[in-house]
Scaffold this motif. Structure first.
Motif, short mmCIF file in Angstrom:
data_model
loop_
_atom_site.label_atom_id
_atom_site.label_comp_id
_atom_site.label_asym_id
_atom_site.label_seq_id
_atom_site.Cartn_x
_atom_site.Cartn_y
_atom_site.Cartn_z
N UNK A 331 0.85 -1.18 0.00
CA UNK A 331 0.00 0.00 0.00
C UNK A 331 0.89 1.24 0.00
N UNK A 332 0.79 2.04 -1.05
CA UNK A 332 1.67 3.20 -1.20
C UNK A 332 1.51 4.18 -0.04
N UNK A 333 0.29 4.39 0.41
CA UNK A 333 0.09 5.35 1.49
C UNK A 333 0.71 4.87 2.81
N UNK A 334 0.71 3.56 3.03
CA UNK A 334 1.40 3.04 4.21
C UNK A 334 2.90 3.32 4.13
N UNK A 335 3.47 3.03 2.95
CA UNK A 335 4.92 3.29 2.79
C UNK A 335 5.23 4.77 2.95
N UNK A 336 4.35 5.62 2.39
CA UNK A 336 4.62 7.06 2.49
C UNK A 336 4.44 7.57 3.92
N UNK A 337 3.58 6.93 4.69
CA UNK A 337 3.44 7.34 6.09
C UNK A 337 4.75 7.10 6.83
N UNK A 338 5.40 5.98 6.55
CA UNK A 338 6.68 5.68 7.18
C UNK A 338 7.80 6.53 6.58
#
Length: 616
Positions: A331-338
């Motif tokens: 999930x791109x948004x999960x990666x971007x959150x980190x």
């Protein structure tokens, strides 16, 4: 020199290595300059092989670099020098490189007995070994990326090795034929996949080759006289070495201790070793003690790039919920959150408490590696946006967290277990793992992520953790192998022994390759227009970072050490093996302090600028 050599040297002009003879200044006169010099260190990470034709590990080829010479070398300013090759030419079409070898160079046994002369066939035999898949050479892909028909031979599409673009024209003439013009080929000749090997000896040893010091031959500056794994290694000067007049350190004693990083500073103070890293936990104490402060200096930053990688093909045990991780990491948004939650400065303070910014890097390719007509590579196109912006942004991190939660509702389990191993040989790394765990969990919430730090022993760390996919989130590094931005794409390209990005979901294109791989292929194919080539690589890197496949973190080097070697005497090169060599260095009476280091650095930078200008 020929046109392409001039181009390679021009490409290297911005890069910050055979023989350095700079005398130490002030009180730092060399120790025992009239006698036999010895250099003593501790180490904690044991090698798993001495077979330089197989390894891609710096820890291992750093040893080999002192045992086996390369075709070309670099001096202390990073200027190309003849080594086993005394001269070279390239055809007008840039495809055929012809190198004349130094005559009279000897292969010797671990006892120093002459075995054979170094000849052109030794490079052919080495390449044939590397390109045989059953030998599992970790650098085969680098060799077959440039040599004509090498990849076809490696994949079994052709079986006649004479069709591969490497041959001995005569006893002392070596010829490489490339698949396409490769502007940086000369710089590649300093890497392990272009090392020679004596074919007769290799056949005699079979699978035993490189299993200990007795199953190697030596043509370099040193011989591994004693090899007792997890006890000691003793290197002695090779009395048959062709350039032995420039070998000042006659004996190098390396003693194993799993607590090397902790013990070395005290042993250095007692005069029992000649080098110690001064960790962030000790630097304050050393700086406040006048006697210790006079022995400590900064380290130069280097061109190893450090980044935090997400694993898209988790192989860790069920207790850490690999299937759940696989869902969230895609999930791109999960990666971007980190990506935006990692406070890189806070992490770097564990290693560089006085000046952390000098080590931080927002890109995978470091600044000052190559430039384009005076513009640094990292400032090309969209890559400049990342290069000039700190990725740490708490507000964005929380926004992406909310998007990820919405998209993953009912699909993933929260908090997500994030397995983050670290190498126990480094106290800084251990501290950094704890800082990152606390900092990211505090920002994103323990209801969202549960970072699990996992200490792992240094010996075999790469094989058992990174290459085995035994992690979710991991601090990784990569060093350049040649003078071109392509070298920083190598760990992420299909076939590399890592688990990103080809395993990431949602990026497959019509030709069966993912978006990043296709972008890299387009850049690789441009071999004539350097401006276009660099711009295409910069676009691929910007995409890679934008999609948060990794979180760029830092460059190597930096930190502090106490050392009785003068860093400005050592060979200098951001790629290849030259910088790992002890050749040309002397042991000083006492370590260099920070004031001396800064004065020597300023002097070296001026001299280097002149040397590069003269080389161009």
């Amino acid at each position: 020199m020929k046109r392409v050599l001039a181009l390679v040297l021009a490409l290297m002009m911005v890069l910050v290595g055979c023989t350095g003879k700079t005398q130490p200044t002030g009180e730092n006169s060399e120790k025992g300059s009239e006698g036999s010099q010895e250099y003593r260190i501790l180490y904690s990470g044991e090698v798993t092989t001495l077979n330089y034709l197989k390894t891609a590990s710096t820890n291992e080829f750093a040893l080999a670099a002192n045992f086996v010479d390369t075709l070309i070398d670099y001096d202390k300013y990073g200027v190309v020098q003849p080594c086993l090759a005394t001269e070279w030419t390239v055809s007008d079409d840039g495809l055929v490189w012809t190198l004349k070898l130094r005559e009279g160079v000897k292969w010797v046994t671990h006892e120093g007995k002459e075995y054979a002369e170094v000849v052109a066939q030794d490079f052919v035999d080495a390449m044939k070994y590397i390109l045989d898949p059953k030998n599992e050479s970790a650098t085969a892909n680098i060799a077959y990326s440039v040599i004509k028909n090498a990849e076809k031979f490696y994949k079994g599409e052709i079986t006649d090795f004479s069709q591969v673009g490497v041959k001995a024209v005569d006893k002392y003439t070596l010829e490489y034929t490339l698949g396409e013009p490769t502007p940086y080929f000369l710089s590649m000749l300093n890497y392990v996949c272009f090392f020679p090997v004596n074919g007769q000896f290799l056949n005699e040893m079979g699978e035993r080759f490189g299993t200990d010091n007795t199953t190697l031959l030596y043509n370099g500056a040193y011989i591994l006289e004693t090899f007792e794994p997890q006890t000691r290694r003793i290197l002695v000067a090779n009395e048959n070495y062709w350039d032995k007049e420039n070998i000042y350190i006659k004996k190098i004693s390396q003693t194993y201790n799993k607590e090397a990083s902790t013990l070395a500073p005290e042993l250095l103070l007692r005069g029992e070793v000649d080098y110690a890293d001064i960790s962030s936990s000790l630097i304050d104490e050393w700086m406040k003690d006048p006697a210790k402060k006079d022995m400590v200096r900064p380290n130069r930053t280097g061109f190893y790039t450090y980044f935090y990688a997400f694993n898209f093909d988790p192989k860790f045990s069920a207790e850490y919920e690999p299937e759940n991780w696989k869902i969230v990491v895609n999930n791109l948004n999960f990666r971007k959150s980190m990506f935006h939650a990692l406070d890189r400065k806070a992490a770097m303070l564990t290693a560089e408490p006085y000046d952390p910014e000098k080590r931080l890097s927002n890109t995978i390719t470091p600044k000052n590696f190559v430039d384009l007509d005076g513009t640094d590579y990292t400032q090309l196109g969209k890559l400049a946006n990342f290069a000039n912006t700190d990725s740490f942004n708490p507000q964005l991190a929380l926004q992406y967290k909310e998007k990820a939660l919405a998209e993953l509702q009912g699909k993933a389990k929260f908090p997500v277990k994030v397995l983050m191993p670290y190498n126990t040989s480094s106290s800084d790394w251990a501290n950094r793992a704890q800082v990152i765990e606390q900092q990211m969990e505090n920002l994103l919430g323990t209801d969202y992520i549960d970072i699990i730090i996992d200490p792992k022993p240094p010996t075999g760390f790469l094989a058992e953790v990174r290459r085995a996919g035994n992690y979710a989130f991991l601090e990784c590094n990569w060093g350049p192998d040649y003078a071109d931005p392509e070298t920083y794409t190598d760990p992420f390209y299909p076939g590399a022994t890592y688990n990103w990005p080809e395993k990431a979901e949602g990026y497959m294109e019509a030709n069966g390759k993912n978006t990043y791989t296709n972008m890299v292929d387009v850049a690789r194919a441009e071999v004539l227009d350097i401006a276009k080539r660099y711009t295409l690589f910069a676009e691929a890197e910007a995409f890679f970072i934008d999609q948060a496949f990794v979180i760029p973190y830092a460059v190597g080097g930096g930190g502090y050490s106490a050392s009785r070697l003068n860093p400005f005497e050592s060979q200098y090169s951001p790629f290849g093996v030259s910088a790992e060599r002890y050749k040309g260095q002397k042991v000083m009476d006492k370590p260099m302090n920070s004031e001396q280091f800064n004065a020597e650095l300023e002097k070296w930078e001026k001299e280097r600028a002149e040397a590069l200008k003269a080389a161009k």
